[in-house]
Every structure is written in C-alpha cells, then in structure tokens.
Write an enzyme that holds these catalytic residues in place. Structure first.
Site, PDB file in Angstrom:
ATOM      1  N   LYS A 101      11.020   6.574  50.937  1.00 58.43           N
ATOM      2  CA  LYS A 101      10.772   6.304  49.458  1.00 58.43           C
ATOM      3  C   LYS A 101      10.927   7.971  48.683  1.00 58.43           C
ATOM      4  O   LYS A 101      11.435   7.959  47.679  1.00 58.43           O
ATOM      5  CB  LYS A 101       9.460   5.738  48.900  1.00 58.43           C
ATOM      6  CG  LYS A 101       9.548   5.609  47.355  1.00 58.43           C
ATOM      7  CD  LYS A 101       8.196   4.895  47.416  1.00 58.43           C
ATOM      8  CE  LYS A 101       7.830   4.518  45.874  1.00 58.43           C
ATOM      9  NZ  LYS A 101       6.702   3.666  45.659  1.00 58.43           N
ATOM     10  N   GLU A 147       5.101   0.922  38.544  1.00 61.37           N
ATOM     11  CA  GLU A 147       3.888   0.513  39.422  1.00 61.37           C
ATOM     12  C   GLU A 147       2.611   0.708  38.477  1.00 61.37           C
ATOM     13  O   GLU A 147       1.789  -0.256  38.376  1.00 61.37           O
ATOM     14  CB  GLU A 147       3.481   1.676  40.538  1.00 61.37           C
ATOM     15  CG  GLU A 147       4.616   1.384  41.545  1.00 61.37           C
ATOM     16  CD  GLU A 147       4.847   2.370  42.481  1.00 61.37           C
ATOM     17  OE1 GLU A 147       3.942   3.682  42.496  1.00 61.37           O
ATOM     18  OE2 GLU A 147       5.782   2.681  43.408  1.00 61.37           O
TER      19      GLU A 147
HETATM   20 MG    MG Z   1       1.416   2.748  45.844  1.00 58.80          MG
END
Ligand code: MG
Ligand code: ADP
Length: 619
Positions: A87, A187
């Site tokens: 990522k 997120e």
């Molecule tokens: Mg996380």
C-alpha cells in the site's frame, strides 16, 4: 444522472445487491457487510479464524501466489519473494520512496525517474496495482466462500491523505481483482460512520480520528455538516506504528540477553522468533500486567510498566502530530466533539490514556479498532445500494470521464460514481520539441484503452509557444455542474493560451448502454490492464531511448568508449524488446540500460534531459 445497480455475474438489473466494504490496510485487510437480516455491519470470517488477512503476498519460484497468514510465514525466510506494505507504493514514483528504500526487503526498481515504482521478484515485474489486486482477490474469494454468492461490488477505503493517483491506483487494483469499485472512501470517514456519526443529517460535529496501525500513524480532523464529511486536515507519520512497538521490545530483550545485531542477521529463525514473541508480548500486555515466555534457551519477560517506558517517545510523537493537525485545521482541542480510535495499536492502554489526556475527553473505543474501518465501509456500501433510506443519494456520474494519453490510454479525471457538481484537474506536457498544439480528446467509460470508450469531444489547444519537449505545462480541468454539463478547459500555464468546450456526457446514453459499458469493463479488466501495462512500459522504453540518444548526442565526447559500447548494446536490446511487445522483457531492458547509463549520467546530469524525461505526455 442515474444510479444503476446491476448484477455483474448475471447481467441483470436489480434494486438491492450486497456490496462489500473493504479495508485495504498496510498491515491487515478485511471485508465487512451489512447483515441482510439484522441490518447490522459485521466483518466476514471463517469459523474460528481471524477476520484480518495480513497484507502480505508471497511468490514462489514458479510464480504461484499466496496471500495472508500463509505468506506472512515467509517474511524472514524468503524476504525477496515476500511483499509486505505494498500500500505504501500505491501511486508512487521511486523518487517518492527513495528516502525509505531500506525499509523494503524486496526489490523495488530504482530507475531514479518520475515513473511509477515496480517491484521485481525473480524475472517478473509487478506494479503496486498488481500487488494490491492479489490481496483484493484473496478478500473477494474469502467473501464468496463465506457468503456462497458472487461478490462483484465493493467500497474500498484509503487514507484521507491519498492523492488522486493513489486513489485511482486503488480503483484499478479493485478492477483487476474483478471488483466494481463503487466508491473509494476515506478511512477516518468510514470509522466515524461505524460509530454512527454523520448518519443523522442534522448532526454537526468536529471529529478527531486517531489511527495507529501496524506501520503507519494518521490523525484526521473531520467536520460533518448535513451528513457530508469534510476533511479539515490530516497529519501523521507513514513510518510509525505497532511494528515499532515490537521492535522496542525486541531491542529491550537483545540488550538484556546480549544478543547482537550481527547474530540476528546470521540467524533468521532467531530474529523471526524474537520478533513474533515481541508482538505476542505487546498484545498480551494490552490486557495483562506482565509477560513471560521461554524461547530456545532464553527467558523473555517484560512488564507493562517497562513496555510503556519503551514506547513513551513514540506516543509523544503521535501527540505532536495531533497538535499539528489541530493547527492546520484551525480548531482548538475544545472544539473537538468526538475522538475516534482506529487501528490495532490503539488497544494499548497507554496509547488510549495518552490520547484521552491530550484531548481532555474520553475516546470512542467500543468498536473493535482493527475492524472499525471495514465496518464503516460496509455501511457506506449499504447506503450506495440504496438500502439505507435515511440517506439521500446525491446525483452521481454513472461513468468515468477522462482524456486520451500516450498510446491511446484512458486517463480518468472524474471517476464514476462521483457526486456532482464536481471538478478535477491534471497537468500534461508535450512530447516533441517545439510542439505548437496539443489534441485534447475527452472520453467516457471504464475501459483502459480509449478506443473501447465513448468519445465525447475533441479539440486542439493551439498557439503553444515553441518550447523544448516536457517544458509546456498544459492544465486540463473538468467541471461538471449540477445539471450534469461537463466543461473542459485546457490552458498552457506558461503562455496563458486557453480553450474551453462544453459537452453533455449523458446525451444519447441509455441505462442499458451504461450497464453494458460497466459489464464490459469488468469482463475485460485483466486484458485491459495487461495492455495498459504494456503501453506504459513501451512508452517508458521509447522515452528512455529518445532521452539517451539526446544525451549521447550532446555528451558523447565526455563518455568513455566502453561505456558507449555497452550503452549501444543495451539500447539495441531495448529496441528489440519493444518490437516484441513483452512487458517484462521491456522492463528488464529498461533496467539494464539504466544500470549502464546511471554512472555517467550522474557525472553529467543535464537538467534539460531530466526535465524532458519527467511528466506525462499527451501525444
Ligand atoms: Mg488501518
Ligand atoms: P493497518 O491499518 O496498518 O493495516 P491494523 O489496524 O490492523 O493495521 O493494526 C495492526 C497493528 O495492531 C499491528 O502492529 C498489531 O501488532 C497491533 N495490534 C493488534 N492487536 C493488538 C493488541 N491487542 N495490543 C496491541 N497491539 C495490537
């Protein structure tokens, strides 16, 4: 503008379909759904196993791929073939990560250019998109196995600080895994949704989301007004997380037991064993006062107080980031209404206490911190599916809008399912010296090659003053107003020349056309992405050949004879690879040519060439 739900597996149009929420984490990834009966978000897991899939990918000699716990076992024994933290590489160039190159135990290709990073395992080259798609494929397979139904649609979360390229890379990874990515959401937004903040549209709150994961720390300050989340600021440290807590315990044991770094380097099972036990100790100490075990002939012990002393500097560093985030957002601690705790490492009591003391408020920590993001993604997915009537669905773009770039590739500026009104912009440059015009071709659709998409408009931006290739800066802006009209503007920033057109993307497009275009993009995803990778590698190869030639013509006299001969040979090999249209071969020849030219190029670094090699070119 319409919102269309189609079942990709059967091709049928349908009202409600299960869409999964995916937390694609640096350390761990997982899937959640809204339970069809209870309507509550739940994470998906097989009986007796964890919901978390370690974000680790192992490639064996013959190219077989394993993902998750099984792959994690190879981290220390086969470090060159075991990819973790992919990522971190999403949407990044080598220049972006070179200061942390030591962090990666596998081979990250060092072209020293602005082009996107690749990872080499054996003779194969993988883009971060390929790597993340392996994790997503594993998650999709798991979900299908548990739900006993095809899973083709997902909402995927990304850090709030992810830029456009990183978000697009995440979308592409989903597509490659056979997932129709309905939306990419932040997120911290997902975590807030999981706690129910923003669900009531009258809610007005300022939220601090503190996310301490395995290798990264993020703090985000969000504001919700009328159910819409706005990110006021983000801060953090992309190289600070629970792994550093493990390392601190490991170092503590090494000091106590006189184990040297040298010993660890030579004995992989010792280093692996200590690292795993340090992580066990850390987790145990989240609920107990002291930890003790034996390993080989060593007695390993650590108390909670000792552990807290070890990690205090790390916790302090995160609070410093919190302070910066507040300053950047222009809000004071008192103005923060809620604090949401995210990430496995916030289970450490000392972390919770420190954050609560810092904000002078109790924190929200009742939802499992390593599941909270996925649960929120599932809630968002349910809203998109139209199941949650509390949410008003805003108008969205049903298909992506973008431009044609080099090699006939589609460069998406506004991804599908974006709320309107919206705008996006990106900079491009010229490929040829003295290029006086640039063709701007606007397309709609999900395929990687524009020839498979729908052309909306085309015009030439003319009167660009003569400049060397790579120097002009042409900014293209897309603006969709509330009526769905798209305005495309191209402007050369150095000279100010500019041109604009208006199009109506939805004109003459029926729901079944949209449906067909979406279906095609999923069924052709693999070949599309392979073609894109080949076109990108070829473009990079051609640009490198041109740049090298240019460089040699200016500097041949200052380059040694044997260097010139090696270069000529490597150029020929690259030329040949280009005619063979083999992506891995092209990439390895690019590598080889770079290896040869790097020493003298560094000696004679020429700024104009450097500039010419940078940036995207349209034609
Ligand atoms: Mg996380
Ligand atoms: P990411 O978002 O980076 O993928 P996670 O949120 O899954 O990561 O967090 C992983 C980290 O949480 C690891 O460092 C792991 O050791 C740590 N962790 C998990 N459970 C606990 C626990 N009970 N106590 C302390 N740390 C924990």
């Amino acid at each position: 503008m319409a919102k269309i739900a189609i079942n990709i597996a059967t091709g049928s149009l349908q009202q409600a379909e299960m869409i999964v929420g995916i937390d694609l984490g640096t350390t761990n990834s997982l899937v959640a759904i809204i339970h069809p009966e209870t309507k509550q978000p739940i994470v998906l897991k097989e009986h007796n196993s964890s919901s978390l899939v370690p974000s680790v990918i192992h490639f064996d000699e013959s190219g077989n791929v394993t993902v998750g716990d099984e792959a994690k076992a190879y981290l220390e024994t086969e470090p060159q073939q075991t990819i973790f933290s992919s990522k971190r590489l999403m949407g990044k160039s080598y220049n972006d990560i070179k200061n942390n190159a030591d962090f990666f135990t596998y081979k990250v290709i060092d072209d020293d250019t602005e082009s996107l990073v690749k990872v080499q395992v054996g003779q194969q080259f993988y883009s971060p998109i390929d790597l993340s798609s392996h994790i997503l494929t594993e998650l999709k397979n798991r979900a299908e196995h548990i739900l006993k139904t095809p899973v083709t649609k997902a909402v995927i979360t990304v850090p709030a600080y992810f830029n456009d390229a990183q978000r697009q890379a995440t979308r592409d990874a989903g597509k490659l895994a056979g997932l129709d990515v309905l939306r990419i959401i932040n997120e911290p937004t997902a975590a807030s949704l999981a706690y129910g903040f923003g669900v009531d549209t009258n809610d007005e709150k300022t939220i601090a989301v503190y996310d301490l994961g395995g290798g990264t720390f993020d703090v985000s300050i969000l504001k919700i007004v009328n159910g819409i989340f706005e990110v006021l600021s983000t801060n953090g440290n992309t190289y600070l997380g629970g792994d550093d807590f493990d390392k601190a315990i490991m170092q503590f044991w090494m000091d106590e037991l006189n184990i040297t770094n040298e010993q660890l380097r030579n004995d992989k099972s010792l280093s692996q064993g200590l690292r795993l036990r340090a992580e066990d100790a850390k987790k145990y100490l989240s609920n107990h006062e002291s930890f003790e075990t034996t390993f080989l002939h060593y007695n390993l012990s650590v108390s909670r107080t000792q552990f807290e002393t070890l990690i205090q500097p790390l916790i302090d560093a995160t609070l410093h980031n919190c302070n910066n985030a507040l300053n950047d957002a222009g809000v004071t601690k008192n103005e923060i209404d809620v604090i949401v705790m995210v990430g496995g490492s916030t289970r450490v009591p000392a972390v919770k206490n420190a954050v609560s003391n810092f904000f002078e408020k109790p924190v929200n920590d009742t939802v499992n911190p390593d599941e909270v993001v996925a649960l929120g993604a599932a809630i968002q997915a349910d809203i998109l599916a139209g199941n949650n009537k509390d949410f008003l669905l805003l108008d969205i773009t049903p298909l992506s809008l973008g431009l044609e770039t080099m090699g006939g590739l589609m460069d998406v500026l506004i991804p599908r399912n974006s709320k309107i009104p919206t705008k996006a912009g990106r900079q491009y440059t010229t490929q040829k010296d003295g290029q006086g015009s640039m063709r701007i071709s606007v397309f709609q659709g999900e395929r990687d090659l524009v020839k498979d998409n729908r052309k909306l408009a085309e015009f030439n931006l003319t009167n660009i003053p003569g400049m060397p290739a790579g120097l002009p800066k042409v900014e293209v802006n897309f603006l969709i107003n509330a009526d769905g009209i798209l305005m495309v503007t191209a402007k050369e920033l150095r000279s100010g020349v500019q041109q604009t057109i208006e199009v109506k993307p939805q004109y003459g497009l029926s729901d079944s056309d949209v449906e067909k275009m979406l279906m095609d993009s999923i069924t052709h995803a693999k070949e599309d992405i392979a073609v894109r990778a080949l076109v990108e590698a070829s473009t990079e190869g051609e640009q490198l050949l041109a740049a090298t030639e240019n460089f040699l013509s200016k500097h041949a006299s200052s380059i040694q004879q044997d260097e010139l001969m090696d270069t000529a040979q490597a150029m020929q090999a690259l030329q040949l690879a280009l005619t063979m249209a083999d992506k891995n071969l092209i990439q390895s020849k690019i590598e080889a040519l770079n290896e040869i030219s790097r020493p003298y190029a560094e000696r004679l670094m020429d700024e104009a060439v450097g500039a010419a090699m940078k940036g995207k070119t349209i034609e």
